[in-house]
Scaffold this active site. Structure first.
Site, PDB file in Angstrom:
ATOM      1  CB  ILE A 111      -0.979  -0.015   1.211  1.00 58.78           C
ATOM      2  CG1 ILE A 111      -1.971   1.143   1.137  1.00 58.78           C
ATOM      3  CG2 ILE A 111      -0.234  -0.078   2.525  1.00 58.78           C
ATOM      4  CD1 ILE A 111      -3.145   1.035   2.110  1.00 58.78           C
ATOM      5  CB  CYS A 112       1.075   4.107   0.868  1.00 57.66           C
ATOM      6  SG  CYS A 112       1.436   5.860   1.069  1.00 57.66           S
TER       7      CYS A 112
END
Length: 187
Positions: A111-112
């Protein structure tokens, strides 16, 4: 919630500067689903979170990277933040650990800024992915098809953009672990 992940072990690979919610939320969701979760850090030292705009809490390390291998786990989670993936993407042991999950067809979730690590591990070419928009071009340059969606699943690879996507990220992560190995997951 049912114990859908009983007998499953999941590694969360992180170091100082991970985005706090991107480690704590998946960890808690996995544990609630019955998984055994280990925070794996480069040296086995406890690590400090980044909490939106400043340093956050210190998190216990369960294992040192040198003491684990992919065969110990059913899946891998790579939280973001800026400092965490920037540090891990230059750590050859971390990159080998990540790549081994892809080679064995096991689910991986990032994620991210976490996909930075996947880029350096050489596992994003030809994959459909998302991330925080600031690294979209990095993913494209590495051969991924980047899309701006809440969560993207590509043969066991789960990616999301930011903490606001954590509910969808966690749900898909659990689903992919339940499915097990994915023949389309490759290094």
């Amino acid at each position: 919630m049912t114990q859908a992940l009983n007998d499953k072990r999941v590694a969360i690979l992180a170091t100082d500067g991970f985005e706090e919610s991107e480690l704590s939320s998946p960890r808690d969701a996995l544990k609630q689903a019955g998984a055994e979760v280990h925070v794996v850090t480069p040296k086995g030292d406890d690590i400090r979170a980044w909490a939106k705009t400043d340093w956050g809490d210190t998190y216990k390390s369960d294992k040192a990277l040198a003491d684990v291998n992919e065969a110990d786990y059913h899946a891998l989670v790579v939280p973001g933040g800026v400092f965490n993936p920037d540090e891990l993407r230059t750590n050859e042991d971390a990159l080998s650990f990540v790549k081994a999950f892809f080679e064995s067809g096991k689910p991986v979730a990032a994620i991210c800024h976490g996909p930075w690590i996947l880029i350096n591990a050489g596992v994003v070419d030809g994959r459909r992915m998302t991330s925080v928009p600031s690294i979209a071009q990095d993913l494209r340059n590495a051969g991924a098809e980047w899309v701006d969606e809440q969560v993207v699943v590509d043969s066991g690879l789960v990616t999301s953009r930011t903490p606001k996507d954590l509910d969808a990220f966690n749900a898909k992560l659990i689903e992919e672990i339940q499915e097990g190995r994915h023949s389309g997951q490759h290094a």
